[in-house]
Design a protein around this motif. Structure first.
Motif, PDB file in Angstrom:
ATOM      1  N   THR A 236     -22.239  92.587 -23.396  1.00  0.00           N
ATOM      2  CA  THR A 236     -22.860  93.211 -24.568  1.00  0.00           C
ATOM      3  C   THR A 236     -24.216  92.573 -24.861  1.00  0.00           C
ATOM      4  N   ILE A 237     -24.255  91.250 -24.843  1.00  0.00           N
ATOM      5  CA  ILE A 237     -25.510  90.547 -25.102  1.00  0.00           C
ATOM      6  C   ILE A 237     -26.581  90.965 -24.100  1.00  0.00           C
ATOM      7  N   ASP A 238     -26.162  91.213 -22.861  1.00  0.00           N
ATOM      8  CA  ASP A 238     -27.107  91.560 -21.805  1.00  0.00           C
ATOM      9  C   ASP A 238     -27.801  92.895 -22.061  1.00  0.00           C
ATOM     10  N   ARG A 239     -27.222  93.715 -22.945  1.00  0.00           N
ATOM     11  CA  ARG A 239     -27.828  95.015 -23.259  1.00  0.00           C
ATOM     12  C   ARG A 239     -29.022  94.888 -24.208  1.00  0.00           C
ATOM     13  N   PHE A 240     -29.260  93.689 -24.728  1.00  0.00           N
ATOM     14  CA  PHE A 240     -30.310  93.487 -25.721  1.00  0.00           C
ATOM     15  C   PHE A 240     -31.312  92.428 -25.245  1.00  0.00           C
ATOM     16  N   VAL A 241     -32.497  92.474 -25.837  1.00  0.00           N
ATOM     17  CA  VAL A 241     -33.393  91.319 -25.788  1.00  0.00           C
ATOM     18  C   VAL A 241     -33.286  90.645 -27.151  1.00  0.00           C
ATOM     19  N   GLN A 242     -33.367  89.323 -27.182  1.00  0.00           N
ATOM     20  CA  GLN A 242     -33.143  88.585 -28.426  1.00  0.00           C
ATOM     21  C   GLN A 242     -34.446  87.985 -28.949  1.00  0.00           C
ATOM     22  N   LEU A 243     -34.636  88.122 -30.257  1.00  0.00           N
ATOM     23  CA  LEU A 243     -35.821  87.585 -30.910  1.00  0.00           C
ATOM     24  C   LEU A 243     -35.393  86.818 -32.152  1.00  0.00           C
ATOM     25  N   HIS A 244     -35.846  85.565 -32.244  1.00  0.00           N
ATOM     26  CA  HIS A 244     -35.523  84.731 -33.397  1.00  0.00           C
ATOM     27  C   HIS A 244     -36.447  85.096 -34.554  1.00  0.00           C
ATOM     28  N   ILE A 245     -35.872  85.576 -35.648  1.00  0.00           N
ATOM     29  CA  ILE A 245     -36.639  85.962 -36.832  1.00  0.00           C
ATOM     30  C   ILE A 245     -36.649  84.797 -37.822  1.00  0.00           C
ATOM     31  N   LYS A 246     -37.840  84.379 -38.210  1.00  0.00           N
ATOM     32  CA  LYS A 246     -37.996  83.233 -39.111  1.00  0.00           C
ATOM     33  C   LYS A 246     -38.299  83.718 -40.531  1.00  0.00           C
ATOM     34  N   TYR A 247     -38.174  82.799 -41.480  1.00  0.00           N
ATOM     35  CA  TYR A 247     -38.548  83.132 -42.846  1.00  0.00           C
ATOM     36  C   TYR A 247     -40.056  83.393 -42.897  1.00  0.00           C
ATOM     37  N   ASP A 248     -40.440  84.414 -43.649  1.00  0.00           N
ATOM     38  CA  ASP A 248     -41.846  84.749 -43.833  1.00  0.00           C
ATOM     39  C   ASP A 248     -42.223  84.394 -45.269  1.00  0.00           C
ATOM     40  N   GLU A 249     -43.102  83.403 -45.425  1.00  0.00           N
ATOM     41  CA  GLU A 249     -43.455  82.938 -46.765  1.00  0.00           C
ATOM     42  C   GLU A 249     -44.219  83.991 -47.556  1.00  0.00           C
ATOM     43  N   ALA A 250     -44.940  84.877 -46.879  1.00  0.00           N
ATOM     44  CA  ALA A 250     -45.646  85.944 -47.588  1.00  0.00           C
ATOM     45  C   ALA A 250     -44.655  86.929 -48.206  1.00  0.00           C
ATOM     46  N   ILE A 251     -43.571  87.217 -47.477  1.00  0.00           N
ATOM     47  CA  ILE A 251     -42.522  88.081 -48.005  1.00  0.00           C
ATOM     48  C   ILE A 251     -41.851  87.412 -49.196  1.00  0.00           C
ATOM     49  N   GLU A 252     -41.559  86.121 -49.050  1.00  0.00           N
ATOM     50  CA  GLU A 252     -40.932  85.379 -50.137  1.00  0.00           C
ATOM     51  C   GLU A 252     -41.818  85.387 -51.373  1.00  0.00           C
ATOM     52  N   GLN A 253     -43.127  85.197 -51.180  1.00  0.00           N
ATOM     53  CA  GLN A 253     -44.062  85.209 -52.305  1.00  0.00           C
ATOM     54  C   GLN A 253     -44.073  86.571 -52.985  1.00  0.00           C
ATOM     55  N   ALA A 254     -44.053  87.646 -52.195  1.00  0.00           N
ATOM     56  CA  ALA A 254     -44.057  88.997 -52.755  1.00  0.00           C
ATOM     57  C   ALA A 254     -42.786  89.254 -53.563  1.00  0.00           C
ATOM     58  N   MET A 255     -41.649  88.779 -53.064  1.00  0.00           N
ATOM     59  CA  MET A 255     -40.388  88.924 -53.784  1.00  0.00           C
ATOM     60  C   MET A 255     -40.446  88.201 -55.125  1.00  0.00           C
ATOM     61  N   LEU A 256     -41.012  87.006 -55.110  1.00  0.00           N
ATOM     62  CA  LEU A 256     -41.115  86.209 -56.335  1.00  0.00           C
ATOM     63  C   LEU A 256     -42.093  86.848 -57.313  1.00  0.00           C
ATOM     64  N   ASP A 257     -43.226  87.328 -56.815  1.00  0.00           N
ATOM     65  CA  ASP A 257     -44.233  87.947 -57.684  1.00  0.00           C
ATOM     66  C   ASP A 257     -43.663  89.155 -58.414  1.00  0.00           C
ATOM     67  N   ALA A 258     -42.769  89.879 -57.732  1.00  0.00           N
ATOM     68  CA  ALA A 258     -42.199  91.087 -58.325  1.00  0.00           C
ATOM     69  C   ALA A 258     -41.320  90.790 -59.539  1.00  0.00           C
ATOM     70  N   VAL A 259     -40.847  89.547 -59.649  1.00  0.00           N
ATOM     71  CA  VAL A 259     -39.998  89.165 -60.786  1.00  0.00           C
ATOM     72  C   VAL A 259     -40.824  89.111 -62.070  1.00  0.00           C
ATOM     73  N   GLY A 260     -42.076  88.658 -61.958  1.00  0.00           N
ATOM     74  CA  GLY A 260     -42.956  88.633 -63.111  1.00  0.00           C
ATOM     75  C   GLY A 260     -42.857  87.407 -63.987  1.00  0.00           C
ATOM     76  N   LEU A 261     -42.481  86.262 -63.404  1.00  0.00           N
ATOM     77  CA  LEU A 261     -42.453  85.021 -64.174  1.00  0.00           C
ATOM     78  C   LEU A 261     -43.873  84.591 -64.562  1.00  0.00           C
ATOM     79  N   GLU A 262     -43.976  83.778 -65.600  1.00  0.00           N
ATOM     80  CA  GLU A 262     -45.262  83.183 -65.956  1.00  0.00           C
ATOM     81  C   GLU A 262     -45.769  82.403 -64.747  1.00  0.00           C
ATOM     82  N   PRO A 263     -47.049  82.544 -64.379  1.00  0.00           N
ATOM     83  CA  PRO A 263     -47.564  82.002 -63.113  1.00  0.00           C
ATOM     84  C   PRO A 263     -47.270  80.534 -62.862  1.00  0.00           C
ATOM     85  N   THR A 264     -47.420  79.674 -63.872  1.00  0.00           N
ATOM     86  CA  THR A 264     -47.175  78.249 -63.622  1.00  0.00           C
ATOM     87  C   THR A 264     -45.694  77.974 -63.370  1.00  0.00           C
TER      88      THR A 264
END
Length: 333
Positions: A236-264
């Protein structure tokens, strides 16, 4: 009369010019406060010597900030098709996945919880204008979830997988390393042989069918963090190519910005979460601090929780005392 610093020579309409003008004005304001008796030549030389390294560092910080707040626009061009504009923020590894899937290569995206694997798959289907469907794999999953079945009246009840396999699209096997390995064996012919036997008939694979598996492991079995994962058959594994996906800090920042906390508050929260995440990695702790912890904790704070309570609930999550000591190094709540 206070010494006068020469005006910047870079174009005022450029980023360099704007930064130099800010630095120049700030220094000139300070010099205006000097009393008589200052050696103008020495002051000008000292300031000129000081401005260059200050400008270089300030330019880097401002450029980074401008890049972060500039609206992100991603355009995808596949072969001779018109460019397609995608909404939102894409993971920094999105392009790699898109390039592979556009060639109809089956992908196995492996990464920590909350790294955005499933969202990358969904955005890939959107970018390619392909239908999208998924199934959450479990150890109790039965083969009919993939193949469908005939009811008591011998009428075939189809599945999303059958529809995508026969008509084209992206099908996601979410958490494939949590599946019953024996059930996955039925997929082998579908993923490489170009056809698959369903209860009503044998079906040829559509040229635009592609499978994307998401997983927390490479298929070798349980790990320290993911103790419930199953070893997956090599065929089954042989049917795929594997790619390690890492955390993306830009995505994390966008998720946090959407919450709308006071900037500091938001900035301090993010620094603390990332410090804790680094501590977990350095100490090799059996803990997961994903971008979900960043967002969930921020939501709790925005809803009225104290920072301490939000931290305990979204980051520490009942960690043992010795783990807490290691996680909290450099963290200031």
């Amino acid at each position: 009369v206070p010494p006068v610093i020469p005006q910047p020579t870079v174009s005022a309409g450029s980023l360099d010019g704007a930064i130099q003008l800010v630095v120049h004005n700030a220094v000139q304001v300070a010099l205006d406060k000097f009393k008589a008796g200052v050696d103008e030549t020495q002051v000008v030389q000292l300031v000129n010597d000081a401005i260059q390294p200050l400008f270089t560092g300030f330019k880097h910080e401002v450029t980074t900030l401008v890049d972060e707040i500039r609206p992100k626009v991603t355009q995808v061009v596949i072969d001779s098709k018109p460019a397609k504009t995608l909404d939102g923020v894409q993971h920094f590894q999105f392009a790699q996945v898109l390039q592979a899937v556009s060639r109809r290569v089956n992908m196995w995206l492996v990464g920590s919880a909350g790294s955005g694997k499933t969202e990358i798959a969904r955005q890939t289907a959107e970018a390619l204008d392909l239908p999208f469907a998924s199934i959450n794999c479990t150890s109790t999953m039965q083969d009919y979830r993939i193949t469908g079945y005939k009811d008591a009246n011998r009428i075939y009840d189809t599945t999303q997988f059958r529809n995508i396999f026969e008509n084209g699209g992206v099908f996601v096997l979410d958490e494939i390393d949590n599946a019953n390995p024996n059930i996955l064996g039925i997929l082998n012919s579908a993923l490489s042989n170009g056809y698959m036997a369903f209860p009503d008939k044998q079906v040829a694979r559509h040229k635009d069918f592609v499978a994307i598996a998401t997983a927390n492991t490479f298929g070798a079995g349980a790990t320290m963090q993911y103790v419930g994962r199953n070893p997956i058959d090599g065929a089954t594994i042989d049917r795929f190519v594997q790619l390690h996906i890492k955390y993306d800090e830009a995505i994390e920042q966008a998720m946090l910005d959407a919450v709308g906390l006071e900037p500091t508050v938001s900035a301090k929260w993010l620094i603390n979460v990332r410090t804790a995440r680094k501590n977990v990695e350095t100490a090799g702790l059996k803990m997961i601090i994903s971008p979900r912890a960043t967002k969930n904790g921020a939501e709790l704070i925005a809803g009225g929780w104290s920072v301490r309570d939000a931290w305990d609930a979204s980051v520490l999550k009942g960690a043992k005392a010795d783990q807490v000591d290691k996680v909290m190094v450099g963290v200031s709540l």
